[in-house]
Design an enzyme around this catalytic site. Structure first.
Site, PDB file in Angstrom:
ATOM      1  N   GLU A  30       0.856  -1.191   0.000  1.00  0.00           N
ATOM      2  CA  GLU A  30       0.000   0.000   0.000  1.00  0.00           C
ATOM      3  C   GLU A  30       0.892   1.242   0.000  1.00  0.00           C
ATOM      4  O   GLU A  30       2.013   1.216   0.533  1.00  0.00           O
ATOM      5  CB  GLU A  30      -0.882  -0.023   1.263  1.00  0.00           C
ATOM      6  CG  GLU A  30      -1.760   1.216   1.406  1.00  0.00           C
ATOM      7  CD  GLU A  30      -2.842   1.072   2.482  1.00  0.00           C
ATOM      8  OE1 GLU A  30      -2.874   0.044   3.179  1.00  0.00           O
ATOM      9  OE2 GLU A  30      -3.645   2.012   2.609  1.00  0.00           O
ATOM     10  N   ASN A  75      -6.618   1.601   2.856  1.00  0.00           N
ATOM     11  CA  ASN A  75      -7.325   2.866   3.086  1.00  0.00           C
ATOM     12  C   ASN A  75      -6.889   3.942   2.089  1.00  0.00           C
ATOM     13  O   ASN A  75      -7.671   4.832   1.731  1.00  0.00           O
ATOM     14  CB  ASN A  75      -7.069   3.352   4.518  1.00  0.00           C
ATOM     15  CG  ASN A  75      -7.608   2.372   5.551  1.00  0.00           C
ATOM     16  OD1 ASN A  75      -8.497   1.570   5.266  1.00  0.00           O
ATOM     17  ND2 ASN A  75      -7.079   2.430   6.761  1.00  0.00           N
ATOM     18  N   ASN A 175     -12.180  -0.599  -0.746  1.00  0.00           N
ATOM     19  CA  ASN A 175     -11.529  -1.167   0.433  1.00  0.00           C
ATOM     20  C   ASN A 175     -12.301  -0.807   1.696  1.00  0.00           C
ATOM     21  O   ASN A 175     -12.626   0.366   1.909  1.00  0.00           O
ATOM     22  CB  ASN A 175     -10.104  -0.609   0.556  1.00  0.00           C
ATOM     23  CG  ASN A 175      -9.398  -1.082   1.809  1.00  0.00           C
ATOM     24  OD1 ASN A 175      -9.040  -2.260   1.916  1.00  0.00           O
ATOM     25  ND2 ASN A 175      -9.211  -0.189   2.779  1.00  0.00           N
ATOM     26  N   GLU A 176     -12.601  -1.794   2.503  1.00  0.00           N
ATOM     27  CA  GLU A 176     -13.193  -1.596   3.846  1.00  0.00           C
ATOM     28  C   GLU A 176     -14.228  -0.468   3.867  1.00  0.00           C
ATOM     29  O   GLU A 176     -14.141   0.464   4.673  1.00  0.00           O
ATOM     30  CB  GLU A 176     -12.088  -1.336   4.883  1.00  0.00           C
ATOM     31  CG  GLU A 176     -11.174  -2.525   5.051  1.00  0.00           C
ATOM     32  CD  GLU A 176     -10.198  -2.433   6.234  1.00  0.00           C
ATOM     33  OE1 GLU A 176     -10.056  -1.341   6.829  1.00  0.00           O
ATOM     34  OE2 GLU A 176      -9.592  -3.466   6.576  1.00  0.00           O
ATOM     35  N   TYR A 247      -6.969  -8.826  11.702  1.00  0.00           N
ATOM     36  CA  TYR A 247      -5.662  -8.714  12.349  1.00  0.00           C
ATOM     37  C   TYR A 247      -5.823  -9.127  13.799  1.00  0.00           C
ATOM     38  O   TYR A 247      -6.874  -8.877  14.403  1.00  0.00           O
ATOM     39  CB  TYR A 247      -5.170  -7.267  12.303  1.00  0.00           C
ATOM     40  CG  TYR A 247      -4.927  -6.735  10.903  1.00  0.00           C
ATOM     41  CD1 TYR A 247      -3.723  -6.970  10.244  1.00  0.00           C
ATOM     42  CD2 TYR A 247      -5.910  -5.983  10.244  1.00  0.00           C
ATOM     43  CE1 TYR A 247      -3.504  -6.474   8.964  1.00  0.00           C
ATOM     44  CE2 TYR A 247      -5.695  -5.487   8.964  1.00  0.00           C
ATOM     45  CZ  TYR A 247      -4.483  -5.733   8.327  1.00  0.00           C
ATOM     46  OH  TYR A 247      -4.266  -5.240   7.067  1.00  0.00           O
ATOM     47  N   GLU A 295      -6.602  -9.211   3.568  1.00  0.00           N
ATOM     48  CA  GLU A 295      -5.759  -8.586   4.596  1.00  0.00           C
ATOM     49  C   GLU A 295      -5.796  -9.479   5.819  1.00  0.00           C
ATOM     50  O   GLU A 295      -6.873  -9.685   6.399  1.00  0.00           O
ATOM     51  CB  GLU A 295      -6.256  -7.181   4.966  1.00  0.00           C
ATOM     52  CG  GLU A 295      -5.931  -6.140   3.927  1.00  0.00           C
ATOM     53  CD  GLU A 295      -6.224  -4.723   4.399  1.00  0.00           C
ATOM     54  OE1 GLU A 295      -6.039  -4.422   5.605  1.00  0.00           O
ATOM     55  OE2 GLU A 295      -6.643  -3.921   3.555  1.00  0.00           O
ATOM     56  N   GLN A 352       1.336  -6.558   5.491  1.00  0.00           N
ATOM     57  CA  GLN A 352       1.647  -6.265   4.113  1.00  0.00           C
ATOM     58  C   GLN A 352       2.988  -6.912   3.765  1.00  0.00           C
ATOM     59  O   GLN A 352       3.337  -7.888   4.434  1.00  0.00           O
ATOM     60  CB  GLN A 352       1.645  -4.753   3.917  1.00  0.00           C
ATOM     61  CG  GLN A 352       0.275  -4.122   4.221  1.00  0.00           C
ATOM     62  CD  GLN A 352       0.108  -2.695   3.743  1.00  0.00           C
ATOM     63  OE1 GLN A 352       0.944  -2.146   3.053  1.00  0.00           O
ATOM     64  NE2 GLN A 352      -1.009  -2.073   4.142  1.00  0.00           N
TER      65      GLN A 352
HETATM   66  O1  AHR Z   1      -3.095  -2.873   6.131  1.00  0.00           O
HETATM   67  C1  AHR Z   1      -3.252  -1.687   6.853  1.00  0.00           C
HETATM   68  C2  AHR Z   1      -4.670  -1.143   6.772  1.00  0.00           C
HETATM   69  O2  AHR Z   1      -5.529  -2.002   7.470  1.00  0.00           O
HETATM   70  C3  AHR Z   1      -5.282  -1.058   5.404  1.00  0.00           C
HETATM   71  O3  AHR Z   1      -4.980   0.125   4.747  1.00  0.00           O
HETATM   72  C4  AHR Z   1      -6.753  -1.118   5.696  1.00  0.00           C
HETATM   73  O4  AHR Z   1      -7.478  -1.682   4.644  1.00  0.00           O
HETATM   74  C5  AHR Z   1      -6.853  -1.886   6.983  1.00  0.00           C
HETATM   75  O5  AHR Z   1      -7.636  -1.244   7.909  1.00  0.00           O
END
Ligand code: AHR
Length: 508
Positions: A30, A75, A175-176, A247, A295, A352
């Site tokens: 990113e 993001n 995205n999200e 995460y 992700e 990432q």
């Molecule tokens: O990977 C970091 C961030 O985590 C990304 O930009 C977003 O999609 C997520 O909240």
């Protein structure tokens, strides 16, 4: 007194889960922090190639055989004008990136990233901006990237020096979009509508592309799984995958619960599959929806430091988690979870790749090194290709503060028929004792052990750093043995293991 723990496993060629899509071992770059600038690209670095890409980073990425890389966000993409990143570099604008409160110089854009991905033999998984922009910018980007020639946007690409189309196959529809932190957050209905219209016209430009619709930003979102159901109601026939993001962290230092988080990941996947299949039934559809876990990782170490970061600089050190040994063990278990669901999860992206919650770290003007989590990612990506086999496991269990009935053993087997290889990936979640694994693989009686690779550490918080980049490194003398189709191995406490077997070859 040392507790003796034993676990059993049976592997059978007929217990097939499904073919593993190589894209299960994807990653993510990113425009965030030092992922692009000082990560993959640092033109003044002694290791830089003629395009400014760091050769040391290229080598580490290639070692992982990463098949696909999501780009440019995250993001970031929700405020990105892709046109800022193409054409003569000296004319490109510097923009405020509101997602990460940074300054984006646009020195790297679509074409440069595609060139970088070629160098590591990876496909690009391109995300379009459905935050501040919409179907027009999305369809133009598909035309710019994939249309051969003879139209405004394809000819513009050619005029920028890229005669051949990029042929990007996999595209993310935003995205999200459910997150309040997202630029242009949407309700499920708003997103479902724009995603379905964008998908329709993007496929009109190039019918060969595959599309990923945004699922919830995590299982903890209050709108999960209603968001998924509503979005799919609008997009089911237009899209090919639904995304999942998750995460985990260990801020309370409760490692038994932390290592069990992969069970939550599994439950998350099951719920999303159920939701997809509910909409399939509701719409009387024949189509199977697949999942893109685009992700996933451990992320928590850097949150405090990030909160103190001053805004509006180029490539600030953001999300620079320095990973511990226990993080690597959970990442291994998350990879096992993805493999266990390989029939439905076709794409996954470790978030990432470089510097930003990443397996690879760099120093500006200095070295590049492998974080602890690099190893399970590399091992599965290189050796976890073929057919996922469902092992029958019987393991002792423990209760943690957050999760009960946690098996000490987490394991998967991958059979690569073409290469006549069988690989077992296994985690011992136990913190006090090793686990004696007996694995029956009687159909593989003519196979022999190639290596038993182990990642273990006396110190659960051990890390690899610039000063000590090899503090946590696997060794290949784990001591597994195979006789008459039965493998026996000691899995050290809190360890990641890869046991590789291959068909015995007659001496020529
Ligand atoms: O990977 C970091 C961030 O985590 C990304 O930009 C977003 O999609 C997520 O909240």
């Amino acid at each position: 007194m040392q507790v003796e723990r034993k676990a059993k496993m049976i592997i059978d060629k007929d217990y097939r889960i499904g073919d593993i899509d190589p894209r299960l071992y994807g990653s993510f770059v990113e425009h965030l922090g030092r992922a692009v600038y000082e990560g993959i690209y640092e033109p003044d670095h002694p290791e830089a190639d003629e395009q400014g890409f760091r050769r040391d980073v290229l080598a580490l990425v290639k070692e992982c055989k990463v098949p696909i890389v999501r780009y440019p966000g995250g993001n970031f993409v929700s405020g990105y004008n892709w046109e800022d990143g193409v054409g003569p570099v000296e004319l490109r604008p510097k923009r405020l990136d509101l997602a990460w409160r940074s300054l984006e110089p646009n020195q790297i854009g679509t074409n440069e990233f595609v060139s970088w991905a070629k160098l590591v033999n990876a496909e690009v998984n391109m995300a379009v901006n459905l935050g501040t922009r919409g179907i027009d910018a999305a369809r133009n980007l598909v035309e710019y990237c994939n249309h051969p020639s003879g139209s405004y946007w394809s000819d513009l690409r050619i005029s920028h020096g890229y005669k051949d189309p990029h042929r990007i196959k996999t595209w993310c529809l935003g995205n999200e979009m459910d997150g309040p932190w997202q630029i242009g957050q949407k309700t499920a209905v708003e997103y479902g509508r724009i995603a379905s219209e964008a998908a329709k016209v993007m496929k009109w430009v190039d019918p060969s592309i595959e599309l990923v619709a945004c699922g919830s930003s995590s299982r903890q979102m209050p709108t999960f799984p209603e968001w998924e159901a509503t979005v799919l109601d609008h997009t089911y026939e237009q899209v090919d995958y639904l995304s999942l993001h998750q995460y985990y962290g260990n801020p309370e230092n409760d490692t038994p619960s932390f290592l069990a988080k992969s069970m939550e990941m599994d439950a998350f996947i099951q719920s999303v599959i159920a939701t997809c299949d509910y909409i399939k039934a509701k719409n009387r559809s024949k189509k199977q929806m697949y999942l893109s876990f685009d992700e996933w990782n451990v992320w928590y170490h850097s949150r405090e430091a990030d909160a103190k970061q001053q805004p509006w600089s180029i490539a600030p050190p953001l999300l620079e988690d320095i990973y511990t040994h226990e993080d690597a063990v959970l990442v291994g278990s998350m990879l096992i979870t993805l493999l266990r669901n390989a029939d439905r999860v076709k794409i996954a992206c470790l978030a990432q790749l470089v510097n930003v919650i990443a397996p690879i770290m760099t120093e500006k003007g200095g070295g590049a090194w492998r974080q602890t989590i690099y190893y399970p990612f590399m091992h599965t990506s290189v050796y976890g290709r073929g057919t996922a086999l469902r092992p029958i496991i019987s393991s002792p269990k423990y209760d943690s503060k957050e999760i009960t009935d946690v098996p000490y053993l987490d394991a998967m087997a991958v059979y690569n028929e073409a290469e006549e290889a069988l690989t077992i990936f296994a985690v011992n979640r136990g913190l006090e004792a090793s686990l004696l694994l007996t694995c029956e693989a009687r159909q593989f009686g003519d196979y022999q052990l190639v290596e038993h690779l182990v990642l273990e550490s006396e110190d659960l918080k051990a890390r690899n750093t610039a000063a000590n980049p090899t503090a946590v490194t696997p060794y290949s003398t784990g001591g597994a043995v195979m006789a008459d189709g039965v493998i026996t191995a000691q899995l050290p406490k809190c360890s990641w293991n890869m046991i590789r077997l291959a068909k015995r070859r007659e001496r020529e």
